[in-house]
Design a protein around this motif. Structure first.
Motif, PDB file in Angstrom:
ATOM      1  N   ASN A 196       0.816  -1.222   0.000  1.00 32.30           N
ATOM      2  CA  ASN A 196       0.000   0.000   0.000  1.00 32.30           C
ATOM      3  C   ASN A 196       0.851   1.276   0.000  1.00 32.30           C
ATOM      4  OD1 ASN A 196      -2.374  -1.497   0.034  1.00 32.30           O
ATOM      5  ND2 ASN A 196      -2.552  -1.452   2.270  1.00 32.30           N
ATOM      6  N   VAL A 197       1.822   1.350  -0.916  1.00 32.13           N
ATOM      7  CA  VAL A 197       2.621   2.562  -1.069  1.00 32.13           C
ATOM      8  C   VAL A 197       2.271   3.212  -2.406  1.00 32.13           C
ATOM      9  CG1 VAL A 197       4.500   1.714   0.365  1.00 32.13           C
ATOM     10  CG2 VAL A 197       4.552   1.299  -2.101  1.00 32.13           C
ATOM     11  N   ASP A 198       2.483   4.531  -2.501  1.00 33.01           N
ATOM     12  CA  ASP A 198       2.133   5.209  -3.747  1.00 33.01           C
ATOM     13  C   ASP A 198       3.229   4.988  -4.794  1.00 33.01           C
ATOM     14  OD1 ASP A 198       4.216   7.017  -3.165  1.00 33.01           O
ATOM     15  OD2 ASP A 198       2.858   8.343  -2.086  1.00 33.01           O
ATOM     16  N   GLU A 199       2.937   5.395  -6.020  1.00 38.33           N
ATOM     17  CA  GLU A 199       3.851   5.154  -7.135  1.00 38.33           C
ATOM     18  C   GLU A 199       5.167   5.888  -6.946  1.00 38.33           C
ATOM     19  OE1 GLU A 199       1.905   6.117 -10.752  1.00 38.33           O
ATOM     20  OE2 GLU A 199       0.408   4.506 -10.597  1.00 38.33           O
ATOM     21  N   ARG A 200       5.145   7.033  -6.280  1.00 38.81           N
ATOM     22  CA  ARG A 200       6.368   7.800  -6.095  1.00 38.81           C
ATOM     23  C   ARG A 200       7.394   7.008  -5.302  1.00 38.81           C
ATOM     24  NH1 ARG A 200       6.189  13.193  -2.529  1.00 38.81           N
ATOM     25  NH2 ARG A 200       5.679  11.576  -1.022  1.00 38.81           N
ATOM     26  N   VAL A 201       6.943   6.289  -4.278  1.00 35.82           N
ATOM     27  CA  VAL A 201       7.858   5.485  -3.462  1.00 35.82           C
ATOM     28  C   VAL A 201       8.486   4.386  -4.309  1.00 35.82           C
ATOM     29  CG1 VAL A 201       7.974   3.843  -1.565  1.00 35.82           C
ATOM     30  CG2 VAL A 201       6.741   5.990  -1.270  1.00 35.82           C
ATOM     31  N   GLU A 202       7.686   3.675  -5.090  1.00 40.18           N
ATOM     32  CA  GLU A 202       8.215   2.593  -5.916  1.00 40.18           C
ATOM     33  C   GLU A 202       9.105   3.119  -7.033  1.00 40.18           C
ATOM     34  OE1 GLU A 202       5.787  -0.887  -6.743  1.00 40.18           O
ATOM     35  OE2 GLU A 202       4.087   0.128  -5.827  1.00 40.18           O
ATOM     36  N   HIS A 203       8.916   4.396  -7.405  1.00 42.58           N
ATOM     37  CA  HIS A 203       9.764   4.992  -8.434  1.00 42.58           C
ATOM     38  C   HIS A 203      11.138   5.348  -7.878  1.00 42.58           C
ATOM     39  CE1 HIS A 203      10.766   7.251 -12.051  1.00 42.58           C
ATOM     40  NE2 HIS A 203      11.122   8.268 -11.289  1.00 42.58           N
ATOM     41  N   ILE A 204      11.212   5.651  -6.584  1.00 38.26           N
ATOM     42  CA  ILE A 204      12.465   6.121  -5.983  1.00 38.26           C
ATOM     43  C   ILE A 204      13.225   4.986  -5.294  1.00 38.26           C
ATOM     44  CG2 ILE A 204      13.415   7.644  -4.197  1.00 38.26           C
ATOM     45  CD1 ILE A 204      11.230   9.620  -4.885  1.00 38.26           C
ATOM     46  N   PHE A 205      12.499   4.033  -4.713  1.00 37.07           N
ATOM     47  CA  PHE A 205      13.156   2.979  -3.938  1.00 37.07           C
ATOM     48  C   PHE A 205      12.918   1.608  -4.573  1.00 37.07           C
ATOM     49  CE2 PHE A 205      12.126   6.365  -0.914  1.00 37.07           C
ATOM     50  CZ  PHE A 205      13.384   6.611  -0.368  1.00 37.07           C
ATOM     51  N   ASN A 206      13.926   0.761  -4.431  1.00 38.94           N
ATOM     52  CA  ASN A 206      13.830  -0.622  -4.901  1.00 38.94           C
ATOM     53  C   ASN A 206      13.927  -1.565  -3.702  1.00 38.94           C
ATOM     54  OD1 ASN A 206      13.949  -2.686  -7.147  1.00 38.94           O
ATOM     55  ND2 ASN A 206      15.834  -3.167  -6.053  1.00 38.94           N
ATOM     56  N   LEU A 207      13.109  -2.607  -3.683  1.00 39.92           N
ATOM     57  CA  LEU A 207      13.097  -3.590  -2.601  1.00 39.92           C
ATOM     58  C   LEU A 207      13.426  -4.963  -3.168  1.00 39.92           C
ATOM     59  CD1 LEU A 207      12.479  -4.541   0.310  1.00 39.92           C
ATOM     60  CD2 LEU A 207      10.059  -4.657  -0.348  1.00 39.92           C
ATOM     61  N   ASP A 208      14.496  -5.565  -2.654  1.00 42.01           N
ATOM     62  CA  ASP A 208      14.851  -6.926  -3.062  1.00 42.01           C
ATOM     63  C   ASP A 208      13.890  -7.894  -2.366  1.00 42.01           C
ATOM     64  OD1 ASP A 208      16.136  -9.574  -3.069  1.00 42.01           O
ATOM     65  OD2 ASP A 208      17.849  -8.531  -3.926  1.00 42.01           O
ATOM     66  N   LYS A 209      13.112  -8.627  -3.151  1.00 42.71           N
ATOM     67  CA  LYS A 209      12.064  -9.462  -2.572  1.00 42.71           C
ATOM     68  C   LYS A 209      12.611 -10.643  -1.769  1.00 42.71           C
ATOM     69  CE  LYS A 209      11.327 -12.393  -6.656  1.00 42.71           C
ATOM     70  NZ  LYS A 209      10.308 -12.869  -7.641  1.00 42.71           N
ATOM     71  N   GLU A 219      16.521  -6.011   1.209  1.00 43.59           N
ATOM     72  CA  GLU A 219      17.348  -4.802   1.146  1.00 43.59           C
ATOM     73  C   GLU A 219      16.649  -3.740   0.312  1.00 43.59           C
ATOM     74  OE1 GLU A 219      21.927  -3.410   0.162  1.00 43.59           O
ATOM     75  OE2 GLU A 219      21.110  -5.191  -0.813  1.00 43.59           O
ATOM     76  N   ILE A 220      16.652  -2.513   0.841  1.00 40.15           N
ATOM     77  CA  ILE A 220      16.044  -1.374   0.162  1.00 40.15           C
ATOM     78  C   ILE A 220      17.164  -0.484  -0.358  1.00 40.15           C
ATOM     79  CG2 ILE A 220      14.529   0.625   0.408  1.00 40.15           C
ATOM     80  CD1 ILE A 220      13.217  -0.877   2.761  1.00 40.15           C
ATOM     81  N   THR A 221      17.135  -0.162  -1.647  1.00 37.02           N
ATOM     82  CA  THR A 221      18.132   0.700  -2.260  1.00 37.02           C
ATOM     83  C   THR A 221      17.438   1.814  -3.033  1.00 37.02           C
ATOM     84  OG1 THR A 221      18.226  -0.775  -4.193  1.00 37.02           O
ATOM     85  CG2 THR A 221      19.853  -1.132  -2.455  1.00 37.02           C
ATOM     86  N   THR A 222      18.215   2.870  -3.338  1.00 37.85           N
ATOM     87  CA  THR A 222      17.663   3.978  -4.130  1.00 37.85           C
ATOM     88  C   THR A 222      17.813   3.653  -5.613  1.00 37.85           C
ATOM     89  OG1 THR A 222      19.796   5.130  -4.110  1.00 37.85           O
ATOM     90  CG2 THR A 222      18.226   5.670  -2.359  1.00 37.85           C
ATOM     91  N   LYS A 223      16.814   4.022  -6.384  1.00 39.76           N
ATOM     92  CA  LYS A 223      16.902   3.836  -7.834  1.00 39.76           C
ATOM     93  C   LYS A 223      16.594   5.123  -8.594  1.00 39.76           C
ATOM     94  CE  LYS A 223      12.222   1.969  -8.610  1.00 39.76           C
ATOM     95  NZ  LYS A 223      11.459   0.828  -9.165  1.00 39.76           N
ATOM     96  N   ASP A 224      16.407   6.226  -7.853  1.00 42.14           N
ATOM     97  CA  ASP A 224      16.245   7.538  -8.470  1.00 42.14           C
ATOM     98  C   ASP A 224      16.794   8.578  -7.504  1.00 42.14           C
ATOM     99  OD1 ASP A 224      15.643   9.464 -10.275  1.00 42.14           O
ATOM    100  OD2 ASP A 224      13.463   9.287 -10.150  1.00 42.14           O
ATOM    101  N   ASP A 225      17.073   9.775  -8.019  1.00 42.13           N
ATOM    102  CA  ASP A 225      17.638  10.834  -7.188  1.00 42.13           C
ATOM    103  C   ASP A 225      16.635  11.289  -6.138  1.00 42.13           C
ATOM    104  OD1 ASP A 225      20.045  10.874  -8.581  1.00 42.13           O
ATOM    105  OD2 ASP A 225      19.248  12.240 -10.102  1.00 42.13           O
ATOM    106  N   LEU A 226      17.156  11.561  -4.954  1.00 45.57           N
ATOM    107  CA  LEU A 226      16.350  12.150  -3.899  1.00 45.57           C
ATOM    108  C   LEU A 226      16.444  13.665  -4.000  1.00 45.57           C
ATOM    109  CD1 LEU A 226      17.475   9.879  -0.919  1.00 45.57           C
ATOM    110  CD2 LEU A 226      15.416   9.639  -2.310  1.00 45.57           C
ATOM    111  N   ASP A 227      15.379  14.344  -3.667  1.00 46.87           N
ATOM    112  CA  ASP A 227      15.376  15.810  -3.718  1.00 46.87           C
ATOM    113  C   ASP A 227      14.609  16.328  -2.516  1.00 46.87           C
ATOM    114  OD1 ASP A 227      15.268  18.508  -4.287  1.00 46.87           O
ATOM    115  OD2 ASP A 227      14.890  18.226  -6.423  1.00 46.87           O
ATOM    116  N   PHE A 228      15.332  16.894  -1.574  1.00 46.79           N
ATOM    117  CA  PHE A 228      14.717  17.426  -0.358  1.00 46.79           C
ATOM    118  C   PHE A 228      13.658  18.467  -0.689  1.00 46.79           C
ATOM    119  CE2 PHE A 228      14.534  20.754   2.854  1.00 46.79           C
ATOM    120  CZ  PHE A 228      14.326  20.040   4.023  1.00 46.79           C
ATOM    121  N   GLU A 229      13.896  19.231  -1.766  1.00 51.80           N
ATOM    122  CA  GLU A 229      12.974  20.307  -2.121  1.00 51.80           C
ATOM    123  C   GLU A 229      11.657  19.763  -2.667  1.00 51.80           C
ATOM    124  OE1 GLU A 229      16.548  21.624  -1.117  1.00 51.80           O
ATOM    125  OE2 GLU A 229      16.392  20.460  -2.968  1.00 51.80           O
TER     126      GLU A 229
END
Length: 335
Positions: free
Chosen positions: A129-142, A146-156
């Protein structure tokens, strides 16, 4: 028969007192032709996770005097049933990340365990139950969690994320945990300088302190990274005065003279307090308008003219010239 019956009652009494092997009791059965045989009966459910092996001793006693007996050992191996859901080591994880972490950066590895064994203990991890933005930025090894980043993070854009992770075994027994990720700001945004109003041309007789322009600054970073200060580069004729946070007035600091400098390019520099600091600038072209502040001036302060005495009336005896540095009608010289 009496001895066997007595032993059966003793076994049941031991079970009631907790002295017998857990989960089973021996009972005596008889076939239609009168042959007696023992039967091992399960008294309550077994739990492999508590005891996976039970060692029992079955004793047979005859009715003689004295009675004779024989024993046999019975080993019971309890096989696994998928009756335990996965369990996370933590229900809530908190993580802080800098917004400039590289792609593929390891954020966290969640871990769930299952008390079952074999394939019943195989766990698959997935977002829940996470939104698309989370799945676009983070990857989860099933498999590993392990959770890794797959897109740039932007605090702004987003300064925090909440991830819900599900761990599920083959029997669809599941557990959930929450990961709260806080993004830390980096000084990656240069300040902006915006001219909200500009008053040009400016009369050259404007007194010191005359407002030339209204300036606004902004920086998308936070904290010291977003604190901005401004100053004027070069031109000593102008200064900035702060009117409120992030708002400035560009004003004259001395009288101006169009005849000396008819136009100014005023550069305003904005710098933040980040480490290292970032800067940006903007230029304002200021035209100076003319004021009739200059009197005509003759080319010579005195003229010496020699006139013959026999000149005719109306004859030209000399030519004088005067100029005015002002513009337009202000600079026109009439005889």
């Amino acid at each position: 028969c009496k001895g066997a019956e007595q032993r059966r009652r003793e076994t049941e009494d031991e079970a009631e007192r907790g002295e017998a092997r857990p989960g089973a009791v021996a009972a005596e059965k008889q076939t239609p032709d009168g042959c007696k045989y023992p039967e091992l009966i399960l008294k309550h459910s077994l739990d492999r996770e508590e005891h996976n092996v039970h060692q029992l001793v079955l004793t047979a006693v005859d009715g003689g005097d004295p009675p004779q007996s024989g024993t046999i050992q019975i080993g019971i191996q309890v096989t696994d049933a998928n009756d335990n859901p996965p369990v996370f080591s933590q229900v809530l994880y908190r993580v802080t990340l800098r917004e400039n972490v590289p792609l593929g950066f390891s954020v966290l590895q969640v871990m769930a365990t299952d008390r079952d064994e074999g394939t019943n203990a195989d766990i698959i991890y997935s977002f829940h139950n996470v939104d698309e933005r989370v799945e676009h930025i983070f990857n989860l090894d099933k498999r590993t969690g392990e959770i890794t980043t797959k897109d740039d993070l932007d605090f702004e854009i987003a300064n925090s994320y909440t991830l819900s992770i599900e761990a599920k075994d083959p029997g669809d027994l599941a557990a959930h945990c929450i990961i709260q990720i806080e993004i830390l700001d980096e000084n990656d945004c240069a300040p902006e300088v915006i001219v909200t109003s500009a008053y040009t041309p400016l009369p050259e007789d404007s007194p010191p302190g005359t407002v030339i322009a209204l300036i606004k600054t902004r920086d998308r970073d936070s904290g010291e990274n977003g604190e901005v200060y401004c100053h004027v580069l070069g031109n000593a004729e102008f200064i900035l005065k702060s009117s409120s946070k992030n708002y400035y007035k560009l004003v004259t600091d001395r009288t101006l003279d169009r005849e000396e400098i008819p136009e100014y390019n005023v550069t305003i520099m904005a710098t933040d307090r980040g480490k290292p600091p970032l800067s940006s600038s903007i230029s304002i072209t200021l035209h100076i308008s003319d004021v009739n502040d200059n009197a005509p001036v003759f080319q010579q302060s005195a003229y010496l003219v020699h006139v013959p005495e026999n000149n005719q009336p109306g004859a030209s005896i000399a030519r004088v010239s005067a100029s005015d540095p002002d513009l337009g009608p202000n600079g026109s010289v009439e005889e």
